[in-house]
Motif scaffolding. Structure first.
Motif, PDB file in Angstrom:
ATOM      1  N   UNK A   1       0.848  -1.210   0.000  1.00  0.00           N
ATOM      2  CA  UNK A   1       0.000   0.000   0.000  1.00  0.00           C
ATOM      3  C   UNK A   1       0.880   1.255   0.000  1.00  0.00           C
ATOM      4  N   UNK A   2       0.626   2.156  -0.938  1.00  0.00           N
ATOM      5  CA  UNK A   2       1.445   3.370  -1.009  1.00  0.00           C
ATOM      6  C   UNK A   2       0.999   4.388   0.032  1.00  0.00           C
ATOM      7  N   UNK A   3       1.790   5.433   0.163  1.00  0.00           N
ATOM      8  CA  UNK A   3       1.570   6.439   1.201  1.00  0.00           C
ATOM      9  C   UNK A   3       0.178   7.045   1.136  1.00  0.00           C
ATOM     10  N   UNK A   4      -0.223   7.446  -0.071  1.00  0.00           N
ATOM     11  CA  UNK A   4      -1.513   8.125  -0.210  1.00  0.00           C
ATOM     12  C   UNK A   4      -2.649   7.207   0.251  1.00  0.00           C
ATOM     13  N   UNK A   5      -2.582   5.957  -0.175  1.00  0.00           N
ATOM     14  CA  UNK A   5      -3.618   5.000   0.206  1.00  0.00           C
ATOM     15  C   UNK A   5      -3.614   4.754   1.716  1.00  0.00           C
ATOM     16  N   UNK A   6      -2.422   4.629   2.267  1.00  0.00           N
ATOM     17  CA  UNK A   6      -2.322   4.368   3.701  1.00  0.00           C
ATOM     18  C   UNK A   6      -2.854   5.544   4.506  1.00  0.00           C
ATOM     19  N   UNK A   7      -2.518   6.746   4.035  1.00  0.00           N
ATOM     20  CA  UNK A   7      -2.981   7.950   4.716  1.00  0.00           C
ATOM     21  C   UNK A   7      -4.494   8.073   4.599  1.00  0.00           C
ATOM     22  N   UNK A   8      -4.999   7.791   3.410  1.00  0.00           N
ATOM     23  CA  UNK A   8      -6.450   7.819   3.222  1.00  0.00           C
ATOM     24  C   UNK A   8      -7.143   6.861   4.182  1.00  0.00           C
ATOM     25  N   UNK A   9      -6.595   5.669   4.274  1.00  0.00           N
ATOM     26  CA  UNK A   9      -7.179   4.656   5.154  1.00  0.00           C
ATOM     27  C   UNK A   9      -7.190   5.128   6.604  1.00  0.00           C
ATOM     28  N   UNK A  10      -6.056   5.692   7.038  1.00  0.00           N
ATOM     29  CA  UNK A  10      -5.950   6.199   8.406  1.00  0.00           C
ATOM     30  C   UNK A  10      -6.934   7.339   8.636  1.00  0.00           C
ATOM     31  N   UNK A  11      -7.024   8.245   7.693  1.00  0.00           N
ATOM     32  CA  UNK A  11      -7.916   9.399   7.826  1.00  0.00           C
ATOM     33  C   UNK A  11      -9.376   8.955   7.843  1.00  0.00           C
ATOM     34  N   UNK A  12      -9.717   8.010   6.968  1.00  0.00           N
ATOM     35  CA  UNK A  12     -11.089   7.509   6.939  1.00  0.00           C
ATOM     36  C   UNK A  12     -11.444   6.862   8.276  1.00  0.00           C
ATOM     37  N   UNK A  13     -10.474   6.153   8.832  1.00  0.00           N
ATOM     38  CA  UNK A  13     -10.702   5.509  10.129  1.00  0.00           C
ATOM     39  C   UNK A  13     -11.004   6.550  11.205  1.00  0.00           C
ATOM     40  N   UNK A  14     -10.329   7.678  11.127  1.00  0.00           N
ATOM     41  CA  UNK A  14     -10.482   8.713  12.159  1.00  0.00           C
ATOM     42  C   UNK A  14     -11.680   9.621  11.910  1.00  0.00           C
ATOM     43  N   UNK A  15     -12.154   9.656  10.670  1.00  0.00           N
ATOM     44  CA  UNK A  15     -13.128  10.682  10.267  1.00  0.00           C
ATOM     45  C   UNK A  15     -14.545  10.355  10.699  1.00  0.00           C
ATOM     46  N   UNK A  16     -14.747  10.208  11.964  1.00  0.00           N
ATOM     47  CA  UNK A  16     -16.086   9.919  12.491  1.00  0.00           C
ATOM     48  C   UNK A  16     -16.159  10.424  13.926  1.00  0.00           C
ATOM     49  N   UNK A  17     -17.178  11.227  14.218  1.00  0.00           N
ATOM     50  CA  UNK A  17     -17.290  11.811  15.569  1.00  0.00           C
ATOM     51  C   UNK A  17     -17.275  10.755  16.664  1.00  0.00           C
ATOM     52  N   UNK A  18     -18.017   9.698  16.467  1.00  0.00           N
ATOM     53  CA  UNK A  18     -18.086   8.686  17.519  1.00  0.00           C
ATOM     54  C   UNK A  18     -16.737   8.036  17.748  1.00  0.00           C
ATOM     55  N   UNK A  19     -16.032   7.744  16.651  1.00  0.00           N
ATOM     56  CA  UNK A  19     -14.708   7.145  16.829  1.00  0.00           C
ATOM     57  C   UNK A  19     -13.749   8.134  17.474  1.00  0.00           C
ATOM     58  N   UNK A  20     -13.859   9.413  17.139  1.00  0.00           N
ATOM     59  CA  UNK A  20     -12.995  10.414  17.773  1.00  0.00           C
ATOM     60  C   UNK A  20     -13.254  10.466  19.274  1.00  0.00           C
ATOM     61  N   UNK A  21     -14.522  10.418  19.647  1.00  0.00           N
ATOM     62  CA  UNK A  21     -14.850  10.456  21.082  1.00  0.00           C
ATOM     63  C   UNK A  21     -14.326   9.205  21.771  1.00  0.00           C
ATOM     64  N   UNK A  22     -14.431   8.080  21.074  1.00  0.00           N
ATOM     65  CA  UNK A  22     -13.908   6.828  21.645  1.00  0.00           C
ATOM     66  C   UNK A  22     -12.395   6.919  21.811  1.00  0.00           C
TER      67      UNK A  22
END
Lengths: 124, 124
Positions: A1-22
């Motif tokens: 997985x290249x950098x852009x894809x990995x970063x996208x994956x990480x950002x998508x994982x974080x991009x949710x209010x409930x997950x941020x609160x967790x």
DNA sequence: TGTTTATATAAAAGATCACTTATATAAAGA
DNA sequence: TCTTTATATAAGTGATCTTTTATATAAACA
């Protein structure tokens, strides 16, 4: 997985209010599922779902303790990174900064004092 | 908008490979739409679509120069923040680090040298 | 062993998002 | 003014993601 894809994956994982609160809650120290349910007010299956997403992204680790499963944040630096990003998000939207949900690491403001900040002598 | 919502919004804005590539490209210096089209190989409407999302999030600024519209990154610190996040994403997945798409700011490794990094004397 | 407690999983519905296609606007030059 | 070039917008489609509901697993305890 290249950098852009990995970063996208990480950002998508974080991009949710409930997950941020967790993340904020578990970031303080490790927590069980039911503790997260109690804190967030979300349903238990929904919490488990979000926890699995965070665990799949290797941001959380899980260990069983009796009937409980305790989750902990794998990288404390993540809280700093979120603090920095939140700070940037506020800066570009030019709003007043009260007590933020996540914090910049202390040295960040030394290196990037911000437009309104006075220069000051600091001990490094 | 509270912190969690604002952070979610910022993260959602960033959580797309094409937008990340656009940010990297425009982050070097300001670019026109057609330059971004040339760099990314995306269709012009799709590029305009992504640029509008980035502009709505106040991450990009647009100014007209004749027939062209030049976009520029509003906050250079964003590149640092992405560098830090990418570094974290790689750390938790414990893979080898080659030339990264975004870079940590230089002082980052002073404060967080990483598990494998030797301690070293640096001039601050 | 049966019941309770803690957590996970699966299926399905609803919302959101990326992308395409087609069309509109706006400036520049002939 | 007409055409070309540069960019924006709007509608529609397919994919993805969040959430709910229902059910399954797994440990603890009586």
């Amino acid at each position: 997985m290249d950098d852009a894809k990995r970063l996208q994956f990480c950002l998508k994982t974080l991009a949710d209010v409930n997950r941020l609160r967790i993340i904020k809650f578990i970031g303080e120290h490790e927590r069980s599922v039911s503790q997260v349910v109690g804190e967030t007010g979300l349903s238990q299956p929904l919490v488990s779902h979000h926890l699995r997403i965070l665990k799949n992204a290797n941001l959380l680790e899980a260990k069983r303790q009796g009937p409980f499963i305790r989750y902990q944040l794998k990288e404390k630096r993540l809280l700093h990174a979120l603090g920095i990003l939140l700070n940037i998000a506020k800066t570009v939207n030019a709003e007043d900064i009260h007590e933020p949900m996540f914090h910049c690491p202390p040295f960040w403001k030394i290196h990037f004092p911000g437009k309104r900040g006075k220069k000051q002598i600091v001990q490094i």
